[in-house]
Design a protein around this motif. Structure first.
Motif, short mmCIF file in Angstrom:
data_model
loop_
_atom_site.label_atom_id
_atom_site.label_comp_id
_atom_site.label_asym_id
_atom_site.label_seq_id
_atom_site.Cartn_x
_atom_site.Cartn_y
_atom_site.Cartn_z
N ASN A 42 0.84 -1.19 0.00
CA ASN A 42 0.00 0.00 0.00
C ASN A 42 0.88 1.24 0.00
O ASN A 42 1.48 1.60 1.01
N GLU A 43 0.95 1.93 -1.13
CA GLU A 43 1.81 3.10 -1.26
C GLU A 43 1.35 4.26 -0.41
O GLU A 43 2.11 5.20 -0.16
N ASP A 44 0.10 4.23 0.07
CA ASP A 44 -0.40 5.32 0.91
C ASP A 44 0.09 5.21 2.35
O ASP A 44 -0.09 6.14 3.14
N LEU A 45 0.69 4.09 2.71
CA LEU A 45 1.23 3.91 4.06
C LEU A 45 2.73 4.15 4.05
O LEU A 45 3.46 3.57 3.26
N THR A 46 3.19 5.03 4.94
CA THR A 46 4.62 5.24 5.06
C THR A 46 5.23 4.09 5.88
O THR A 46 4.53 3.37 6.59
N VAL A 47 6.54 3.95 5.76
CA VAL A 47 7.23 2.93 6.54
C VAL A 47 7.05 3.20 8.03
O VAL A 47 6.90 2.27 8.83
N THR A 48 7.02 4.45 8.41
CA THR A 48 6.81 4.81 9.81
C THR A 48 5.44 4.37 10.28
O THR A 48 5.29 3.83 11.40
N ILE A 53 3.67 1.91 9.10
CA ILE A 53 3.68 0.45 9.17
C ILE A 53 4.39 -0.01 10.44
O ILE A 53 3.92 -0.91 11.15
N ALA A 54 5.52 0.61 10.75
CA ALA A 54 6.26 0.27 11.96
C ALA A 54 5.40 0.49 13.20
O ALA A 54 5.38 -0.35 14.12
N THR A 55 4.65 1.59 13.22
CA THR A 55 3.78 1.88 14.37
C THR A 55 2.66 0.86 14.47
O THR A 55 2.35 0.36 15.56
N ASP A 56 2.04 0.53 13.34
CA ASP A 56 0.93 -0.42 13.35
C ASP A 56 1.39 -1.79 13.82
O ASP A 56 0.64 -2.51 14.50
N LEU A 57 2.63 -2.17 13.49
CA LEU A 57 3.16 -3.47 13.88
C LEU A 57 3.83 -3.44 15.25
O LEU A 57 4.46 -4.41 15.66
N ASN A 58 3.71 -2.29 15.93
CA ASN A 58 4.14 -2.17 17.33
C ASN A 58 5.66 -2.23 17.50
O ASN A 58 6.16 -2.76 18.49
N PHE A 59 6.39 -1.65 16.53
CA PHE A 59 7.82 -1.49 16.69
C PHE A 59 8.09 -0.16 17.41
O PHE A 59 7.29 0.77 17.28
N ASP A 99 10.27 2.15 16.85
CA ASP A 99 10.43 3.26 15.91
C ASP A 99 10.73 2.72 14.53
O ASP A 99 10.92 1.51 14.33
N ASN A 100 10.79 3.63 13.57
CA ASN A 100 11.00 3.26 12.18
C ASN A 100 12.34 2.58 11.97
O ASN A 100 12.46 1.61 11.22
N SER A 101 13.39 3.07 12.62
CA SER A 101 14.73 2.50 12.41
C SER A 101 14.81 1.07 12.92
O SER A 101 15.45 0.21 12.30
N ILE A 156 16.88 -7.06 2.55
CA ILE A 156 16.70 -5.75 1.93
C ILE A 156 15.88 -4.87 2.87
O ILE A 156 15.23 -5.37 3.79
N THR A 157 15.91 -3.57 2.63
CA THR A 157 15.15 -2.64 3.47
C THR A 157 13.68 -2.66 3.05
O THR A 157 13.34 -3.11 1.94
N PRO A 158 12.79 -2.15 3.91
CA PRO A 158 11.38 -2.05 3.52
C PRO A 158 11.19 -1.25 2.24
O PRO A 158 10.36 -1.60 1.39
N GLU A 159 11.96 -0.16 2.08
CA GLU A 159 11.83 0.66 0.87
C GLU A 159 12.26 -0.14 -0.37
O GLU A 159 11.61 -0.04 -1.43
N GLU A 160 13.33 -0.93 -0.25
CA GLU A 160 13.77 -1.73 -1.39
C GLU A 160 12.76 -2.80 -1.73
O GLU A 160 12.52 -3.09 -2.92
N PHE A 161 12.14 -3.39 -0.72
CA PHE A 161 11.10 -4.38 -0.99
C PHE A 161 9.93 -3.73 -1.70
O PHE A 161 9.40 -4.28 -2.69
N ARG A 162 9.51 -2.55 -1.25
CA ARG A 162 8.40 -1.84 -1.89
C ARG A 162 8.73 -1.54 -3.34
O ARG A 162 7.90 -1.71 -4.23
N ASN A 163 9.94 -1.08 -3.61
CA ASN A 163 10.33 -0.75 -4.98
C ASN A 163 10.37 -2.00 -5.88
O ASN A 163 10.14 -1.92 -7.08
N SER A 164 10.67 -3.16 -5.29
CA SER A 164 10.74 -4.39 -6.07
C SER A 164 9.37 -4.84 -6.58
O SER A 164 9.28 -5.64 -7.49
#
Length: 289
Positions: free
Chosen positions: A249-255, A257-263, A265-267, A279-287
């Motif tokens: 979902n491109e409308d969700l930022t990585v931050t 997603i991290a919050t929703d999954l109870n991490f 912080d983003n890092s 790979i990073t979350p951004e690289e997975f999204r781009n793939s």
């Protein structure tokens, strides 16, 4: 929060279909009506299975890509995601049935979970039918289509589907496996159900062991014995799977997603994702583009 990916029911995924509990068609005709919709990643709220009798291309199941082969069969459970990338000439059979289709018919509502291909683990859900079982499997599919197009006797279709599941399970077993006590199967099934319910909040095997009134060592030993994985691995795999689904979902930022999954912080989420996916979350999204 916005929906991560489209999730279809039986009526909406197939235009003009009127029965919310069952769909059975030849794959070629189904593709002509629905290919544009199912070409992109999407989910179902129903069970779904396809047998390929000819054709080629690729399909993904929970982000694992598989090459289409004649006499390959795959199964999906509600909540999983997939997409199709078939080439012209692909044919076979497709069946959808609702999660409640067998509930009034079977005393054990969780009976389907006894079959490994309904585990929700994509590696157990894509199978090749050996030559000595193909005609028998095909005959059951043909009978399901006949019943669905004719009198549409729901109980007869239920019986035929159960016959199909038992037959596929029998002909695809590569080697005899040791008998697993029913109690062990029940504990593992309960553990997986608890993971699906609590993976956002509970991350440690000892937390699940406490809910199940067993020791963490017993839980780990059981997972290792039956699956060759630790309890912690099963928990991490479920968190990673949900992260991948949300990253579509491109409308969700990585931050977000991290919050929703109870991490924390983003890092921390990014380090967790890269450690286990490479790979990073951004690289997975781009793939996925």
């Amino acid at each position: 929060m916005k929906q991560t990916i489209p999730v279809y029911d039986i009526c909406t995924i197939s235009a003009g279909h009127q029965h919310q509990d069952l769909l059975a068609e030849r794959l070629e005709g189904y593709l002509k009506k629905n290919y544009q919709r199912v070409h992109q990643q999407h989910g179902h709220n129903f069970y779904h299975l396809v047998l390929f009798t000819k054709g080629n291309g690729e399909h993904t199941l929970d982000f694992t890509r598989y090459t289409v082969q004649p006499w390959q069969i795959y199964f999906m459970t509600p909540g999983q995601v997939h997409s199709w990338h078939f080439k012209e000439g692909t044919d076979g059979y497709v069946i959808h049935f609702s999660a409640s289709f067998f509930h009034a018919f079977l005393m054990q509502h969780q009976y389907l979970e006894h079959f490994p291909f309904f585990s929700g683990n994509s590696k157990e859900q894509v199978l090749n039918i050996p030559a000595n079982g193909r005609e028998e499997v095909k005959a059951v599919f043909e009978q399901v289509l006949k019943e669905a197009a004719g009198a549409n006797e729901a109980d007869m279709i239920r019986v035929l589907l159960l016959q199909l599941f038992l037959l596929v399970n029998r002909v695809t077993v590569k080697e005899p496996k040791k008998a697993v006590p029913q109690q062990k199967q029940l504990v593992l099934r309960n553990f997986r159900q608890l993971i699906n319910k609590h993976y956002r909040r509970l991350r440690l095997p000892k937390e699940y062991a406490e809910l199940m009134y067993i020791t963490p060592n017993h839980l780990n030993a059981l997972c290792q014995d039956l699956l060759g994985k630790t309890a912690g691995e099963l928990i991490r795999e479920r968190v990673l799977l949900e992260a991948k689904r949300m990253l579509t979902n491109e409308d969700l930022t990585v931050t977000q997603i991290a919050t929703d999954l109870n991490f924390e912080d983003n890092s921390y989420f990014s380090r967790f994702f890269k450690k286990y996916e490479g790979i990073t979350p951004e690289e997975f999204r781009n793939s996925l583009i």
